[in-house]
Design an enzyme around this catalytic site. Structure first.
Site, PDB file in Angstrom:
ATOM      1  CG  ASP A  41       8.643   5.711  36.483  1.00  0.00           C
ATOM      2  OD1 ASP A  41       8.800   6.803  35.899  1.00  0.00           O
ATOM      3  OD2 ASP A  41       7.577   5.063  36.436  1.00  0.00           O
ATOM      4  CD  GLU A  53       4.996   6.983  31.594  1.00  0.00           C
ATOM      5  OE1 GLU A  53       4.258   7.008  30.594  1.00  0.00           O
ATOM      6  OE2 GLU A  53       5.712   6.007  31.898  1.00  0.00           O
TER       7      GLU A  53
END
Length: 450
Positions: free
Chosen positions: A92, A157
């Site tokens: 991400d 994350e």
């Protein structure tokens, strides 16, 4: 893929011709893999499809362990399983602001002036794709690793999500006891420390903790034509200024002492003598570093950052409450309770302090056999770069692994200028193509040496 460029040592990059590593990175960057409430499943699905396309040997050779929310956990079987290695990255990226003016659009992965431009190049699809390219290269060469190699690529994350902890739990269930875990965090930096002109490879042994606080001041509401004294915003402003004027005490934890000792030979007298003897003069050294700038100050203390302010809902209405959000990064020799108590004392009893989120600093990884290997690989692939231990100032997924296993380190094997470091979570994030290829060499060399 461009012609291999020489490394600073004069050796060509060794990326296998069968791996079009630059095309793979550009394909990954074009997917807007944003976690959280704005997540679009199709973007992650597209990223996974492109990884399968560009790295067919990897996907054929590796066992895939099912995890939710698009997390990837892959096992490359080795000749033994007793000293496994875990290589980490996250899929991400942080969102971009449509009002920001990028040199090249953030999701088009333009290659220009020797760089590939785009959100995620540094944080951290560059690492993710470089790891995959290294594995694909070794598979093309017929290499079987000596030990099991696990690839753990979380999907959330940037929003402090659950997929990294789920990977930890899954590895524990399977009895995996890693000899080495490597995540993002450090990098090969230039101009990051005063008096050191050579590039440094800062290898994270630990990372700071995090506390998010909300400060609330209350006062009389009503019409703006009759303002009270003191008002809620004024009470809050006084508290905010108190935090700025009275920062947390400065100290030098062991990892920072080791870093300064390693940097001593790279500096000139009298700085060289000061750093070489810093273990015997921690207190004055910490005080001096606290005054050199925001980066060195963050190395030696818990920091307070005021990130959000709220007050009245209208321009002619008195604020009955005023709030400030404090993002606090807790030093590795501090702890959450002590840090919060210090804030309460500093802002005074007229301001309410509420803890919204908190986790402790990570343990400190040992400087031993696994760390030595990271330094040796760096010296081999980046001979002009000086490796040094480091405390990571930001948060990474590695902290979840380090709650369970000791040998957890943080290093992205890419060169970054100050301008590039400032592009993290910012405009014009970019990675030099030659550095990206060098990073693939670094991961390849690491896996061969294991």
């Amino acid at each position: 893929m461009p012609e291999p460029q020489p490394t600073p040592s004069g050796e060509p990059h060794r990326t296998a011709e069968a791996v079009d590593a630059l095309a793979a990175l550009r394909a990954a960057l074009r997917h807007r893999t944003i976690a959280g409430p704005d997540k679009v499943d199709a973007e992650f699905d597209g990223l996974h499809a492109d990884l399968r396309t560009h790295f067919p040997r990897l996907h054929a050779a590796c066992e895939r362990v099912d995890l939710p929310d698009h997390a990837l956990l892959l096992r490359w079987p080795g000749r033994a399983a007793d000293r496994p290695v875990v290589l980490m990255a996250h899929q991400d990226v942080v969102p971009t602001n449509p009002r920001d003016n990028w040199t090249h659009p953030p999701y088009e992965a333009v290659v220009d002036d020797g760089f590939v431009w785009g959100r995620g190049t540094l944080d951290c699809k560059g690492s993710l794709v470089a790891i995959c390219a290294a594995v694909e290269t070794l598979l093309a060469d017929g290499v079987e690793p000596a030990q099991d190699v696990w690839l753990s690529f979380s999907s959330d994350e940037e929003v402090a999500g659950t997929t990294a902890p789920l990977a930890v739990a899954t590895l524990q269930e399977r009895g995996v006891d890693p000899w080495l875990v490597l995540d993002e965090g450090g990098m090969a930096v230039t101009g990051a420390f005063p008096g050191v002109s050579e590039p440094m490879a800062v290898i994270g042994l630990a990372e700071k903790g995090l506390v998010v606080l909300e400060l609330t001041a209350t006062g009389a509401g009503g019409h703006a034509s009759t303002p009270p004294t003191p008002s809620a915003p004024a009470i809050l402003a006084k508290a905010v200024l108190a935090l700025e004027k009275r920062p947390a005490p400065a100290s030098l934890p062991d990892p920072s002492v080791r870093m300064l000792e390693r940097l001593a030979p790279l500096t000139r007298p009298p700085m060289r003598q000061v750093l070489a003897n810093v273990d015997r003069a921690r207190k004055p050294a910490a005080a001096a570093l606290a005054k050199l700038g925001p980066v060195t100050a963050a190395l030696v203390r818990t920091t307070y950052a005021i990130t959000q302010l709220t007050g009245s809902p209208a321009q002619n209405v008195l604020a009955s409450t005023a709030t400030a959000t404090v993002n606090m990064r807790v030093a590795v020799d501090d702890d959450v309770d002590t840090a919060v108590a210090r804030v309460r004392k500093t802002v005074g009893k007229n301001v309410q302090v509420e803890v919204l989120d908190a986790y402790e600093p990570s343990p400190v990884a040992p400087i031993g056999e696994a760390y030595d290997l990271l330094e040796q690989v760096t010296a081999e692939v980046m001979p002009d770069v000086a490796p040094t231990p480091y405390v990571v100032l930001a948060a990474t997924d590695a902290r979840h692994f380090q709650r369970v296993w000791a040998p957890v380190y943080r290093f992205n094997p890419f060169r970054m200028t100050e301008s590039q470091r400032n592009s993290l979570h910012n405009v014009d994030e970019r990675l030099e193509v030659s550095s990206y290829l060098e990073g693939i060499d670094w991961y390849t060399t690491l896996l061969r040496r294991i």
